[in-house]
Motif scaffolding. Structure first.
Motif, PDB file in Angstrom:
ATOM      1  N   ASP A  74       0.841  -1.237   0.267  1.00  0.00           N
ATOM      2  CA  ASP A  74      -0.289   0.073   0.047  1.00  0.00           C
ATOM      3  C   ASP A  74       0.746   1.060   0.238  1.00  0.00           C
ATOM      4  N   ILE A  75       1.711   1.432   1.307  1.00  0.00           N
ATOM      5  CA  ILE A  75       2.707   2.096   1.049  1.00  0.00           C
ATOM      6  C   ILE A  75       3.165   2.539  -0.276  1.00  0.00           C
ATOM      7  N   ASP A  76       4.297   2.039  -1.134  1.00  0.00           N
ATOM      8  CA  ASP A  76       5.012   1.732  -1.968  1.00  0.00           C
ATOM      9  C   ASP A  76       4.770   2.285  -3.320  1.00  0.00           C
ATOM     10  N   MET A  77       2.459   2.411  -3.261  1.00  0.00           N
ATOM     11  CA  MET A  77       2.018   2.510  -4.199  1.00  0.00           C
ATOM     12  C   MET A  77       1.710   2.996  -4.092  1.00  0.00           C
ATOM     13  N   VAL A  78       1.071   4.319  -3.318  1.00  0.00           N
ATOM     14  CA  VAL A  78       1.033   5.527  -2.486  1.00  0.00           C
ATOM     15  C   VAL A  78       2.415   6.379  -3.637  1.00  0.00           C
TER      16      VAL A  78
END
Length: 343
Positions: A70-74
């Motif tokens: 999730d963090i990498d995508m954001v």
């Protein structure tokens, strides 16, 4: 999708070269956080004050529902560069720590600011037995709550004390402050706002409205507990209500762009949910983009149901699983009726 991955790699490589001397791992705060220390704390960094002699016990050390995917995508899909990541609802620091670790892994120069009252709630503190409060050192000797000490200790243990800046405040106060600082050109608007604080009906909607005003165009607003429905929790209801209010400013291309980074289900135009971590996501259109598409915004009544191993063959098989198909596929939004009737 390849362009998204390239953008993250490019941002990372540039920052490794240009920003390495400012690495928080090396004891230097990133620019936004450094400015906030000077502006809000008068140059006295709260993470450099002494920790308590007796280390507080944790409630759920490292607990977070958000995943590194999730963090990498954001980080890759928010407007670039991501210099300011604002988290609302830090608790003991689990999600802020994971975020800072991913920021460091990618060589980015992102300030992670973690907002919380650090007072807990009735369940966390006051409804526990006297014995629990004593055994877990939930209160300091003067009777005040020790959650802030737990947060600081956890961040120090992770070696991230220069990467994460706490801001003791309610989410409403913090969001108004951030908007005010940006209006005075002290700091930029955050490119990412992560909401994991209130779960009460109406309060979530208030936070969403303030967060949207405080979010940079092209930025991402996302949050936790999409399927958490205990008590008066109205996260899902308020997110969908808010999305209807700002539908012309929601970027419905986010889901399609990031499928190779994080598979998301689309619950309505511009609102996406991760099956595996139950995070919800919205991206704010860039100003020019919003003006160009405002008159043709599609409210999007349909659902994109299938991701992360869920598909119609598995979920809609009533012969194998009985009426309603495989119940592990469904929550309050992704239902047999909405996903299988045309499968």
């Amino acid at each position: 999708m390849a362009a998204i991955r390239h953008r993250l790699r490019l941002a990372s490589s540039l920052c490794v070269v240009v920003c390495s001397e400012l690495s928080c791992r090396e004891g230097r705060r990133p620019p936004v956080a450094n400015t906030l220390v000077e502006e809000l704390y008068l140059g006295r960094d709260p993470m450099l004050s002494p920790l308590p002699d007796e280390k507080p016990q944790d409630f759920d050390r490292g607990m977070t529902h958000v995943s590194h995917r999730d963090i990498d995508m954001v980080l890759s899909s928010a407007v670039q560069p991501v210099s300011f990541w604002l988290e609302l609802g830090a608790f003991e620091g689990g999600s802020a720590i994971l975020t800072a670790q991913r920021v460091n892994l990618h060589g980015l120069n992102t300030s992670v600011v973690a907002v919380d009252t650090f007072l807990g709630d009735a369940h966390v503190i006051w409804e526990r037995t006297r014995e629990e409060r004593l055994r877990k050192n939930l209160l300091r000797p003067d009777g005040t709550v020790a959650l802030y000490d737990r947060f600081r200790s956890n961040v120090h243990d992770a070696g991230l004390q220069m990467c994460i800046l706490p801001l003791p405040a309610t989410s409403v106060v913090a969001l108004k402050l951030v908007a005010s600082l940006a209006a005075r050109h002290v700091t930029p608007l955050p490119q990412v706002i992560y909401l994991d604080s209130a779960h009460e009906g109406g309060e979530v909607l208030l936070e969403l409205r303030l967060a949207w005003k405080a979010l940079s165009p092209g930025g991402i607003l996302f949050g936790d507990d999409w399927v958490f429905a205990a008590g008066d929790n109205c996260v899902q209801e308020d997110v969908l209500k808010f999305a209807a209010e700002v539908e012309a400013d929601l970027d419905d291309d986010l889901g399609k762009e990031v499928q190779d980074l994080r598979t998301l289900g689309r619950v309505r135009a511009g609102v996406f949910v991760s099956y595996q971590s139950f995070q919800w996501f919205m991206r704010k259109r860039l100003v020019a983009q919003a003006e160009a598409t405002r008159d043709r915004a599609d409210p999007g009544s349909g659902y994109s149901c299938w991701s992360d191993g869920f598909d119609a063959k598995l979920c809609c098989d009533e012969k194998k699983y009985g009426p309603g198909g495989f119940r592990n596929c469904w929550d309050l939004v992704f239902t047999f009726e909405s996903c299988c009737k045309n499968s």
